[in-house]
Write an enzyme that holds these catalytic residues in place. Structure first.
Site, PDB file in Angstrom:
ATOM      1  N   GLY A  54       0.870  -1.180   0.000  1.00 53.07           N
ATOM      2  CA  GLY A  54       0.000   0.000   0.000  1.00 53.07           C
ATOM      3  C   GLY A  54       0.898   1.218   0.000  1.00 53.07           C
ATOM      4  O   GLY A  54       1.834   1.296  -0.786  1.00 53.07           O
ATOM      5  N   GLU A  55       0.640   2.123   0.875  1.00 52.63           N
ATOM      6  CA  GLU A  55       1.453   3.344   0.990  1.00 52.63           C
ATOM      7  C   GLU A  55       2.047   3.358   2.392  1.00 52.63           C
ATOM      8  O   GLU A  55       1.317   3.471   3.390  1.00 52.63           O
ATOM      9  CB  GLU A  55       0.543   4.553   0.740  1.00 52.63           C
ATOM     10  CG  GLU A  55       1.250   5.868   0.733  1.00 52.63           C
ATOM     11  CD  GLU A  55       2.322   5.973  -0.328  1.00 52.63           C
ATOM     12  OE1 GLU A  55       2.135   5.458  -1.441  1.00 52.63           O
ATOM     13  OE2 GLU A  55       3.383   6.553  -0.018  1.00 52.63           O
ATOM     14  N   SER A  56       3.374   3.216   2.454  1.00 51.00           N
ATOM     15  CA  SER A  56       4.005   2.980   3.760  1.00 51.00           C
ATOM     16  C   SER A  56       3.826   4.138   4.746  1.00 51.00           C
ATOM     17  O   SER A  56       3.700   3.916   5.950  1.00 51.00           O
ATOM     18  CB  SER A  56       5.494   2.679   3.572  1.00 51.00           C
ATOM     19  OG  SER A  56       6.108   3.663   2.796  1.00 51.00           O
ATOM     20  N   CYS A  86       6.270  -5.484   0.416  1.00 53.93           N
ATOM     21  CA  CYS A  86       6.355  -4.178  -0.225  1.00 53.93           C
ATOM     22  C   CYS A  86       6.258  -3.043   0.802  1.00 53.93           C
ATOM     23  O   CYS A  86       7.147  -2.920   1.634  1.00 53.93           O
ATOM     24  CB  CYS A  86       5.320  -4.078  -1.345  1.00 53.93           C
ATOM     25  SG  CYS A  86       5.789  -2.831  -2.552  1.00 53.93           S
ATOM     26  N   ARG A 113      12.652   3.476  -0.590  1.00 51.52           N
ATOM     27  CA  ARG A 113      11.331   3.444  -1.220  1.00 51.52           C
ATOM     28  C   ARG A 113      11.451   3.706  -2.728  1.00 51.52           C
ATOM     29  O   ARG A 113      12.306   4.471  -3.154  1.00 51.52           O
ATOM     30  CB  ARG A 113      10.428   4.508  -0.604  1.00 51.52           C
ATOM     31  CG  ARG A 113      10.165   4.298   0.869  1.00 51.52           C
ATOM     32  CD  ARG A 113       9.247   5.387   1.412  1.00 51.52           C
ATOM     33  NE  ARG A 113       7.957   5.337   0.782  1.00 51.52           N
ATOM     34  CZ  ARG A 113       7.126   6.375   0.694  1.00 51.52           C
ATOM     35  NH1 ARG A 113       7.473   7.537   1.179  1.00 51.52           N
ATOM     36  NH2 ARG A 113       5.955   6.235   0.116  1.00 51.52           N
ATOM     37  N   ILE A 141       5.850  -3.649  -7.651  1.00 46.49           N
ATOM     38  CA  ILE A 141       5.037  -2.465  -7.952  1.00 46.49           C
ATOM     39  C   ILE A 141       5.553  -1.293  -7.113  1.00 46.49           C
ATOM     40  O   ILE A 141       5.401  -1.299  -5.889  1.00 46.49           O
ATOM     41  CB  ILE A 141       3.536  -2.709  -7.642  1.00 46.49           C
ATOM     42  CG1 ILE A 141       3.016  -3.924  -8.407  1.00 46.49           C
ATOM     43  CG2 ILE A 141       2.719  -1.460  -7.973  1.00 46.49           C
ATOM     44  CD1 ILE A 141       1.632  -4.388  -7.980  1.00 46.49           C
ATOM     45  N   ARG A 142       6.187  -0.346  -7.773  1.00 41.79           N
ATOM     46  CA  ARG A 142       6.819   0.789  -7.057  1.00 41.79           C
ATOM     47  C   ARG A 142       7.529   0.260  -5.808  1.00 41.79           C
ATOM     48  O   ARG A 142       7.308   0.721  -4.691  1.00 41.79           O
ATOM     49  CB  ARG A 142       5.783   1.862  -6.705  1.00 41.79           C
ATOM     50  CG  ARG A 142       5.116   2.469  -7.938  1.00 41.79           C
ATOM     51  CD  ARG A 142       4.169   3.587  -7.592  1.00 41.79           C
ATOM     52  NE  ARG A 142       4.920   4.680  -6.966  1.00 41.79           N
ATOM     53  CZ  ARG A 142       4.565   5.258  -5.809  1.00 41.79           C
ATOM     54  NH1 ARG A 142       3.524   4.844  -5.146  1.00 41.79           N
ATOM     55  NH2 ARG A 142       5.274   6.241  -5.331  1.00 41.79           N
ATOM     56  N   HIS A 176       5.168  -8.592  -4.403  1.00 38.24           N
ATOM     57  CA  HIS A 176       3.793  -8.936  -3.990  1.00 38.24           C
ATOM     58  C   HIS A 176       3.462 -10.401  -4.284  1.00 38.24           C
ATOM     59  O   HIS A 176       2.847 -10.691  -5.317  1.00 38.24           O
ATOM     60  CB  HIS A 176       2.801  -8.049  -4.761  1.00 38.24           C
ATOM     61  CG  HIS A 176       2.792  -6.636  -4.308  1.00 38.24           C
ATOM     62  ND1 HIS A 176       1.937  -6.159  -3.345  1.00 38.24           N
ATOM     63  CD2 HIS A 176       3.560  -5.587  -4.681  1.00 38.24           C
ATOM     64  CE1 HIS A 176       2.147  -4.871  -3.144  1.00 38.24           C
ATOM     65  NE2 HIS A 176       3.141  -4.501  -3.947  1.00 38.24           N
ATOM     66  N   GLU A 178       1.177 -12.159  -3.079  1.00 39.63           N
ATOM     67  CA  GLU A 178      -0.271 -12.389  -3.022  1.00 39.63           C
ATOM     68  C   GLU A 178      -0.947 -12.115  -4.358  1.00 39.63           C
ATOM     69  O   GLU A 178      -2.110 -12.462  -4.534  1.00 39.63           O
ATOM     70  CB  GLU A 178      -0.896 -11.538  -1.905  1.00 39.63           C
ATOM     71  CG  GLU A 178      -1.075 -10.060  -2.212  1.00 39.63           C
ATOM     72  CD  GLU A 178       0.225  -9.255  -2.205  1.00 39.63           C
ATOM     73  OE1 GLU A 178       1.314  -9.828  -1.970  1.00 39.63           O
ATOM     74  OE2 GLU A 178       0.153  -8.034  -2.454  1.00 39.63           O
TER      75      GLU A 178
HETATM   76  N1  GLN Z   1       5.699   2.762  -3.109  1.00 43.62           N
HETATM   77  C1  GLN Z   1       5.024   2.358  -1.913  1.00 43.62           C
HETATM   78  C2  GLN Z   1       5.669   2.966  -0.674  1.00 43.62           C
HETATM   79  O1  GLN Z   1       6.762   3.404  -0.766  1.00 43.62           O
HETATM   80  C3  GLN Z   1       5.014   0.830  -1.789  1.00 43.62           C
HETATM   81  C4  GLN Z   1       4.311   0.239  -2.974  1.00 43.62           C
HETATM   82  C5  GLN Z   1       3.624  -1.060  -2.704  1.00 43.62           C
HETATM   83  O2  GLN Z   1       3.358  -1.467  -1.562  1.00 43.62           O
HETATM   84  N2  GLN Z   1       3.259  -1.707  -3.783  1.00 43.62           N
HETATM   85  O3  GLN Z   1       5.053   3.026   0.339  1.00 43.62           O
END
Ligand code: GLN
Length: 196
Positions: A54-56, A86, A113, A141-142, A176, A178
């Site tokens: 998600g978004e850390s 992630c 990140r 993913i990112r 990921h 999952e």
């Molecule tokens: N880019 C997100 C972060 O830095 C992590 C991306 C993800 O969990 N897929 O929080």
């Protein structure tokens, strides 16, 4: 014994982790009840935990404001498994390289990140992982890169940087698992004793 599995659900891909846990437990002939964690008081009943992506920055803020963070630390201090993926890995690390992320300090590693560069925002790679016989289809993913590991063991690397580590009962992945139907990394994280 029936297991209780918690998926931290303050943000992120919760149902995919829940499904992967159910499949991994089923393959081990274990009954499992999956619970979603949005407030304090649930983690103490859990035998194992997933900390999704998600978004850390958001995840770490909510874990602390909801009082879930110390419960996760106690869970790990009791030697119970955690799979952090992630953004979950970023939050679980010692140092996220970003002061907006208040880390849990569960995985002795420094992460960067979004470190794989814009053109590689999202990609899939066949990853050789310690403990798995065949490569794992890793979806990034990112994704964060692990810049430096302290006491953690490196399980896999990509582009000369670790992307999968184990620190005691915690497995941390940049990618990921999952999002595939391959449950081997949930199995690796949650059923280490059955694998011996
Ligand atoms: N880019 C997100 C972060 O830095 C992590 C991306 C993800 O969990 N897929 O929080």
């Amino acid at each position: 014994m029936s297991l209780t599995a918690g998926v931290v659900a303050v943000q992120g891909d919760v149902s995919e982790h829940a499904d992967a846990i159910r499949r991994a437990a089923d393959a081990r002939g274990r009954d499992v009840t999956v619970v979603e964690i949005r407030q304090s008081g649930v983690v103490p009943d859990c035998d194992l935990l997933s900390l999704p992506g998600g978004e850390s920055t958001t995840i770490s803020r909510l874990l602390h404001s909801e009082g879930i963070a110390p419960e996760i630390r106690d869970h790990v201090a009791d030697g119970k498994p955690v799979l952090a993926t992630c953004a979950g890995l970023i939050v679980a690390a010692t140092d996220a390289g970003d002061e907006r992320v208040e880390t849990l300090d569960l995985v002795d590693a420094t992460v960067e990140r979004n470190a794989f560069g814009r053109q590689k925002d999202s990609f899939e790679a066949p990853l050789a992982v310690d403990g798995l016989d065949d490569p794992f289809p890793a979806v990034f993913i990112r994704a964060p890169r692990i810049a430096d590991v302290g006491e953690a063991d490196v399980l896999a690397s990509w582009d000369d940087h670790p992307v999968a580590v184990r620190d005691g009962p915690v497995v941390g992945l940049s990618f990921h698992p999952e999002l595939t139907d391959d449950d081997r990394l949930h199995d690796l994280a949650f059923f280490p004793d059955e694998r011996k």
